[in-house]
Design an enzyme around this catalytic site. Structure first.
Site, PDB file in Angstrom:
ATOM      1  N   ASP A 191       0.535   4.912   1.937  1.00  0.00           N
ATOM      2  CA  ASP A 191      -0.239   5.407   3.081  1.00  0.00           C
ATOM      3  C   ASP A 191      -1.338   6.380   2.650  1.00  0.00           C
ATOM      4  O   ASP A 191      -1.099   7.279   1.844  1.00  0.00           O
ATOM      5  CB  ASP A 191       0.686   6.117   4.077  1.00  0.00           C
ATOM      6  CG  ASP A 191       1.654   5.155   4.739  1.00  0.00           C
ATOM      7  OD1 ASP A 191       1.247   4.022   5.053  1.00  0.00           O
ATOM      8  OD2 ASP A 191       2.825   5.539   4.942  1.00  0.00           O
ATOM      9  N   ARG A 207       5.217   6.279  13.747  1.00  0.00           N
ATOM     10  CA  ARG A 207       5.138   6.733  12.362  1.00  0.00           C
ATOM     11  C   ARG A 207       4.420   8.075  12.312  1.00  0.00           C
ATOM     12  O   ARG A 207       3.405   8.274  12.986  1.00  0.00           O
ATOM     13  CB  ARG A 207       4.347   5.719  11.520  1.00  0.00           C
ATOM     14  CG  ARG A 207       4.378   6.023  10.032  1.00  0.00           C
ATOM     15  CD  ARG A 207       3.323   5.234   9.280  1.00  0.00           C
ATOM     16  NE  ARG A 207       1.982   5.695   9.623  1.00  0.00           N
ATOM     17  CZ  ARG A 207       0.890   5.400   8.914  1.00  0.00           C
ATOM     18  NH1 ARG A 207       0.978   4.632   7.855  1.00  0.00           N
ATOM     19  NH2 ARG A 207      -0.300   5.855   9.275  1.00  0.00           N
ATOM     20  N   HIS A 259       4.645   0.109   0.171  1.00  0.00           N
ATOM     21  CA  HIS A 259       5.396  -0.666   1.157  1.00  0.00           C
ATOM     22  C   HIS A 259       4.509  -1.755   1.757  1.00  0.00           C
ATOM     23  O   HIS A 259       3.279  -1.722   1.642  1.00  0.00           O
ATOM     24  CB  HIS A 259       6.006   0.220   2.239  1.00  0.00           C
ATOM     25  CG  HIS A 259       5.022   1.097   2.950  1.00  0.00           C
ATOM     26  ND1 HIS A 259       4.574   2.285   2.433  1.00  0.00           N
ATOM     27  CD2 HIS A 259       4.396   0.952   4.138  1.00  0.00           C
ATOM     28  CE1 HIS A 259       3.718   2.834   3.270  1.00  0.00           C
ATOM     29  NE2 HIS A 259       3.576   2.042   4.316  1.00  0.00           N
ATOM     30  N   HIS A 279       0.827  -1.210   0.000  1.00  0.00           N
ATOM     31  CA  HIS A 279       0.000   0.000   0.000  1.00  0.00           C
ATOM     32  C   HIS A 279       0.859   1.258   0.000  1.00  0.00           C
ATOM     33  O   HIS A 279       2.057   1.215   0.291  1.00  0.00           O
ATOM     34  CB  HIS A 279      -0.922   0.029   1.227  1.00  0.00           C
ATOM     35  CG  HIS A 279      -0.176   0.171   2.516  1.00  0.00           C
ATOM     36  ND1 HIS A 279       0.479  -0.880   3.112  1.00  0.00           N
ATOM     37  CD2 HIS A 279       0.039   1.251   3.312  1.00  0.00           C
ATOM     38  CE1 HIS A 279       1.056  -0.463   4.224  1.00  0.00           C
ATOM     39  NE2 HIS A 279       0.815   0.829   4.375  1.00  0.00           N
TER      40      HIS A 279
HETATM   41 FE   LIG Z   1       1.926   2.063   5.794  1.00  0.00          FE
END
Ligand SMILES: [Fe+2]
Length: 337
Positions: A143, A311, A296, A141
């Protein structure tokens, strides 16, 4: 009345102000700095704007950049990812993304607003695992591609890791585009796709957070349409902007045509391992990536061991396709000539 020609950003020029302690991990994607380089030093250097702009350009060109043994605090992490976009011309209204479920890990969970705890909550088998696909490639995917203004940059710093396992893979959307035939590239450049965040569910009686890092990232339906071929404003290069996790429908094709084409494109990404890089984390490792031109996928191969990190995702521009932009391959060839 003549139709106004849209104007697109001009690619940025790397001014080579970064410490020369980095090297490429693969030809297609990924660069790693030597452990003595602290990314926090960029925030306090004498020419921070230039350094941060160069770091952003390096990340956009290489897709993902890795650092090890980092002392960056969570507050500095927020500042850095915010400035990567600010120094490279993102819209003024864009800021740090707020997860639809509030502070959370990226698949749902607890945490602080704008800083997502990456945890192993969704790791491992469940009673239902027999009826679900166990293919690791299902979670490739980019983000928050379901937002009208999706992410430009993201930074993940890992704090706790299993002894072995929990690697993350990144794939180059530039190289995925370059691998397609010119006829397919031309066809896809005329299309758009709908991205939907249907893995997220608001709590009963509750609502998704809004706005989420941009005034137009609002509403209770996590869905947006984007061009299938996307130009990265920092490099000016074209990339294939689809991902298996969020991209549900090619808008201009029939359902059957869309399903088959998306299936082919997802396979195209998952089967070309030479457009990927796999990173083995250590505590204190940090990755910065460009969500516009990479995908990723985490690796859930570590059972009940703890894997935890922070994150932060920033919001960039509305995705666009510039017909005058170049592929990465063509741009690098021009540079060599
Ligand atoms: Fe992600």
């Amino acid at each position: 009345m003549p139709i106004a020609t849209p104007t697109f950003p001009v690619p940025l020029v790397f001014s080579d102000s970064l410490p020369k302690t980095y090297s490429a991990l693969t030809p297609a994607i990924g660069t790693e700095f030597a452990p003595e380089t602290q990314v926090s030093s960029l925030l306090s250097s004498s020419a921070p704007s230039t350094s941060i702009r160069d770091l952003a350009i390096l990340v956009s060109q290489r897709g993902v950049v890795f650092f090890r043994e980092q002392d960056l605090t969570t507050a500095e992490q927020r500042e850095l990812v915010d400035r990567l976009g600010k120094e490279t011309g993102r819209p003024e209204e864009s800021g740090l993304h707020v997860h639809p479920l509030g502070g959370t890990n990226e698949l749902g969970g607890g945490g602080k607003e704008e800083v997502f705890k990456i945890t192993a909550e969704f790791n491992g088998a469940s009673e239902d695992s027999f009826n679900r696909s166990t293919r690791a490639s299902n979670i490739w995917h980019s983000d928050i591609s379901f937002e009208n203004y999706p992410s430009d940059y993201a930074i993940l710093k890992m704090n706790t890791l299993p002894k072995v396992g929990g690697d993350t893979l990144w794939a180059s959307a530039y190289t995925a585009y370059d691998r397609l035939s010119p006829a397919m590239q031309n066809f896809l450049s005329t299309l758009t796709a709908t991205h939907v965040g249907d893995t997220f569910h608001a709590p009963p009686g509750g609502k998704f957070k809004e706005p989420r890092g941009h005034p137009e990232n609002n509403g209770q339906h996590l869905s947006a349409s984007h061009p299938l071929i996307r130009t990265n404003p920092v490099t000016g290069w074209r990339g294939l902007y689809v991902n298996k996790f969020f991209t549900k429908r090619i808008n201009e094709l029939s359902v059957d045509e869309s399903d088959h084409m998306l299936s082919y494109l997802f396979e195209h990404i998952a089967q070309n391992h030479d457009l990927t890089v796999r990173f083995r984390w250590q505590p204190g490792s940090l990755a910065i990536w460009d969500n516009r031109s990479t995908l990723h996928s985490a690796t859930n191969d570590y059972g009940s061991a703890t894997r935890e990190g922070d994150r932060v995702v920033s919001v960039g521009e509305k995705p666009y396709y510039d017909p005058t932009s170049l592929s990465r391959e063509a741009a690098l060839r021009v540079k060599q000539d």
